[in-house]
Scaffold this motif. Sequence first.
Motif, PDB file in Angstrom:
ATOM      1  N   SER A  14      84.375  41.357  30.619  1.00 49.80           N
ATOM      2  CA  SER A  14      83.478  40.208  30.765  1.00 49.80           C
ATOM      3  C   SER A  14      82.794  40.195  32.123  1.00 49.80           C
ATOM      4  O   SER A  14      81.851  39.433  32.340  1.00 49.80           O
ATOM      5  N   THR A 155      82.867  34.865  29.713  1.00 47.53           N
ATOM      6  CA  THR A 155      83.014  35.563  28.446  1.00 47.53           C
ATOM      7  C   THR A 155      81.767  36.375  28.139  1.00 47.53           C
ATOM      8  O   THR A 155      80.765  36.304  28.852  1.00 47.53           O
ATOM      9  N   ARG A 161      80.956  43.714  26.089  1.00 44.83           N
ATOM     10  CA  ARG A 161      82.126  44.060  26.880  1.00 44.83           C
ATOM     11  C   ARG A 161      82.489  45.539  26.722  1.00 44.83           C
ATOM     12  O   ARG A 161      82.825  46.214  27.693  1.00 44.83           O
TER      13      ARG A 161
END
Length: 232
Positions: A14, A155, A161
Amino acid sequence: MSGLVVAIDGPSGSGKSSVARGVAVALGLAYLDTGAMYRAATLWCLTQGTPLTDRHAVAEQVRALPLEIDLDPAAPAVRVAGEDVSVAIRATEISSAVSAVATNLEARAELGRRQRTVIEDESTGGWSGGRGVVAEGRDITTAIAPDADVRVLLTASEAARLSRRAKELHGSDDEAAVAATRDQVVRRDADDATVVEFQVAADGVVTVDSSDLNLEQTVAAVLDVVAQVAPR
């Protein structure tokens, strides 16, 4: 006035480490990478020949861990027994094994104790001279610093990610690189989620989604949260 404490948690990839360092530099605060502590503990256990499946032995090694953390966000470093292990703890071997330590509740309690001590020290003195600290990890906003002045869940989508971690580890986010990275990101998140919640914001925690943001934009977004939540 006590120092400012900014707590940032979130899943693998993240951008916690890079963003937290950027925020710390911008605010003149210390930087605490709690994930590096787990990695250092993992490296220590492996070099001591301690099986990571022996939970009690691992906890004993973690309690004896001769760990030093440099909190300067411009030059963070990790030393174990006086040796700089900042590079060694990022090896694939450590990334693949660290969940065994991170899910060991006794080991987690000891490292959490050390993390709270650092945060408390930086609120009144320490490296920052009392200005405060930006601490990042997986349980900072809930278990380690639930009373932090600013709490952020950073996030991003799974695709974002995986792409970031693949570029970091392999220099590319092509299909092969992403496939090689998936275990470190997805499996580790699943393992760690058995002992701590880091994917859903707790009450009072501000969510920042970095899926479509670059590093500079994400740092700016977190600094905006700081300005709104804890103006000084």
